[in-house]
Motif scaffolding. Structure first.
Motif, PDB file in Angstrom:
ATOM      1  N   ALA A 115      81.228  87.458  97.343  1.00 55.97           N
ATOM      2  CA  ALA A 115      80.667  86.356  98.089  1.00 55.97           C
ATOM      3  C   ALA A 115      79.626  86.318  99.076  1.00 55.97           C
ATOM      4  O   ALA A 115      78.535  85.747  99.188  1.00 55.97           O
ATOM      5  N   ASN A 116      80.050  87.532  99.739  1.00 61.20           N
ATOM      6  CA  ASN A 116      78.746  87.848 101.013  1.00 61.20           C
ATOM      7  C   ASN A 116      77.392  88.209 100.299  1.00 61.20           C
ATOM      8  O   ASN A 116      76.580  87.824 100.972  1.00 61.20           O
ATOM      9  N   GLN A 117      77.548  89.063  99.379  1.00 59.05           N
ATOM     10  CA  GLN A 117      76.385  89.692  98.783  1.00 59.05           C
ATOM     11  C   GLN A 117      75.523  88.527  98.215  1.00 59.05           C
ATOM     12  O   GLN A 117      74.492  88.590  98.187  1.00 59.05           O
ATOM     13  N   ALA A 118      76.169  87.428  97.644  1.00 56.48           N
ATOM     14  CA  ALA A 118      75.666  86.268  97.005  1.00 56.48           C
ATOM     15  C   ALA A 118      74.679  85.693  98.143  1.00 56.48           C
ATOM     16  O   ALA A 118      73.514  84.980  97.908  1.00 56.48           O
ATOM     17  N   ASP A 119      75.340  85.456  99.294  1.00 54.73           N
ATOM     18  CA  ASP A 119      74.637  84.802 100.455  1.00 54.73           C
ATOM     19  C   ASP A 119      73.356  85.547 100.835  1.00 54.73           C
ATOM     20  O   ASP A 119      72.391  84.969 101.393  1.00 54.73           O
ATOM     21  N   LEU A 120      73.069  86.805 100.227  1.00 54.22           N
ATOM     22  CA  LEU A 120      72.022  87.567 100.415  1.00 54.22           C
ATOM     23  C   LEU A 120      70.689  86.838  99.488  1.00 54.22           C
ATOM     24  O   LEU A 120      69.292  87.210  99.825  1.00 54.22           O
ATOM     25  N   ASP A 121      71.079  86.269  98.409  1.00 55.44           N
ATOM     26  CA  ASP A 121      70.329  86.046  97.653  1.00 55.44           C
ATOM     27  C   ASP A 121      68.886  85.256  97.855  1.00 55.44           C
ATOM     28  O   ASP A 121      67.968  85.324  97.459  1.00 55.44           O
TER      29      ASP A 121
END
Length: 529
Positions: A280-286
């Motif tokens: 979830a946190n990695q997706a917020d980097l997108d």
């Protein structure tokens, strides 16, 4: 008698019913033992047949081929297995852009060296010892350009450096074209103060300032953008999985083992929910990642067009020679203006004849410029080839973080329909697939995610990308607001002077290069009798 017969029938049916409802594989855990052993664990930790699973904390209780100790080991294994595909994809992305960075950096560095070598060879052939005596000026010029490329405005002020170069060149040339006079240091300071007003080199310094500044800002900012990609990917991909993620991964990957179904794959939508919760946190980097890549792609277009580093550096010797020719052709007028503003200098007592004046002055002619005579292309490639390759890679890298769950949950790792593990049994997965990102995880049925505690490492990388995107966008307009990654940006994005270039100037520049292909002889210092 009838009552006894009825009791026997009931007992028989009960036995048959119990036998039919039992999982056959739980009577024999050999497949589980083999699978457990293949993971590197001790086969003796696996029971021979199903046992009471009341002690299990993650997988369904009841009869099971797992023990609490096995569940713990498989939990650790599940953490490794969900990280493996993410690590593989991330490593591939890091490798791709590390190579692209190295290729561009090597190309720009070699182009600088080739340009310096070309100018040196050309001037030595044409002017011999007179150039050699003044070669340090040009050596320092290229050293400053290289330092600016490496460290930017924190090390070299491009405006000041170029002003000093032209002032120093004017001083040396002024002495050479006026060898019949003596000039003190104070007099030459007066000459330097009038450089801008005199414009002894014509419009070349102004044009070259524009071209060099834009090309160097674009080149060094783009290279640092390429260097940032592997660094961000490395930091983000090494973020540890949360305990709730590990628990969900264990339930998805290895609870089928405990039920004796070692070949059963998770349902695809079930896998998506688990991985979207874990990442979830990695997706917020997108979002910021995509903005950064768009800015990189926009700057590539500048490198291919008006900010072309190769087009500026390759013929720089010709451009400087044109400036020298302008000074030579206007030396009489320039000298007269200097004498009017700074006073009439004293005659040089060492010069006693017209002949000796000629012997101490410098004459030379440039040979015709031929593109075929230029040095081998830097790093064995060209800027056009490099940009064409990197554009494909940058476009392919977009949405990398938001699509990670879909990539991990591909057809080779999941199963469709009813023939899959839904978290509790071999059946269809009924829950809806939730969206990407931390905010959506409040609805995740399979992973408990604290949406109030975003990962600090990833938030820092989002900030780094945002900062670099600002620098890339500034470089798109020829502005250098950056020093190096990790340092604080300057308080304001102050454009360097004369950074814009009109279409007319660019056309004139192209016309100039075409004109150089003609059999036109450049002249240098002509003796002033």
């Amino acid at each position: 008698m009838k009552a006894l017969l009825l009791l026997c029938v009931v007992c028989t049916l009960a036995v048959l019913s119990a036998s039919g409802s039992a999982e056959p594989k739980l009577n024999n855990c050999n497949e589980v033992r083999a699978a457990f052993s293949s993971k590197g664990f001790n086969v003796n930790d696996v029971p021979n047949k199903g046992t009471n699973g009341a002690s299990l904390k993650v997988c369904p209780q009841g009869f099971s081929c797992c023990t609490a100790e096995m569940e713990e080991k498989l939990s650790q294994q599940s953490q490794t297995e969900i990280k493996a595909p993410v690590s593989k994809l991330s490593t591939g992305l890091q490798s791709t852009f590390t190579q692209r960075h190295d290729h561009f950096d090597k190309f720009f560095r070699e182009l600088l060296k080739n340009s310096e070598s070309s100018l040196h060879s050309m001037f030595v052939r044409t002017y011999g010892v007179m150039y050699i005596d003044n070669a340090q000026l040009f050596k320092d010029f290229f050293a400053s350009l290289t330092q600016y490329y490496l460290s930017g405005s924190s090390a070299v002020n491009m405006d000041s450096m170029l002003s000093d170069f032209w002032a120093d060149l004017l001083e040396r040339m002024f002495r050479l074209v006026n060898v019949q006079y003596e000039f003190s240091d104070a007099y030459m300071e007066c000459v330097s103060r009038h450089t801008e007003q005199l414009q002894p080199f014509g419009d070349v310094p102004r044009k070259l300032r524009i071209q060099l500044t834009r090309a160097f800002v674009a080149a060094r900012t783009f290279v640092r953008g390429l260097a940032l990609i592997p660094d961000v990917v490395n930091k983000v991909s090494t973020v540890s999985a949360s305990p709730s993620c590990v628990r969900a991964a264990m339930k998805m990957l290895y609870c089928p083992y405990c039920s004796g179904q070692v070949a059963l794959k998770p349902c695809q939508n079930y896998c998506l929910n688990v991985m979207r919760g874990c990442l979830a946190n990695q997706a917020d980097l997108d979002s910021e990642w995509n903005n950064f890549l768009d800015a990189m792609l926009a700057l590539v277009e500048r490198l291919e067009g008006p900010f072309n580093f190769e087009s500026v550096m390759d013929p720089i010797d010709v451009k400087i020679s044109e400036a020298i020719m302008n000074m030579q052709e206007n030396s009489l007028q320039v000298s007269q203006k200097v004498f009017q503003g700074c006073g009439m200098p004293k005659p040089n007592s060492a010069i006693r004849s017209k002949r000796s004046t000629r012997e101490n002055s410098f004459t030379g002619r440039f040979r015709p410029y031929s593109p075929e005579a230029r040095p081998t292309t830097a790093a064995g490639t060209s800027l056009d080839r490099l940009t064409a390759e990197v554009k494909k890679k940058l476009k392919h890298a977009k949405r990398f973080w938001s699509t990670l769950p879909d990539t991990v949950c591909g057809v080779e790792r999941t199963a469709p329909g009813d023939e899959c593990w839904n978290g509790t049994a071999k059946s269809r997965y009924q829950s809806d697939v939730i969206g990407n990102g931390l905010a959506n995880q409040v609805y995740n049925p399979d992973v408990q995610v604290d949406i109030t505690k975003p990962d600090i490492v990833i938030r820092r990388q989002i900030a780094v990308l945002k900062e670099m995107t600002s620098r890339l966008r500034a470089a798109h307009f020829g502005n250098d607001i950056s020093v190096d990654i990790g340092e604080d940006p300057q308080p304001a994005s102050r454009p360097l002077s004369l950074l814009g270039i009109t279409s007319g100037l660019w056309s004139a520049f192209l016309h100039y290069l075409d004109k150089r292909k003609e059999n036109y002889m450049f002249r240098f210092f002509t003796c002033i009798a």
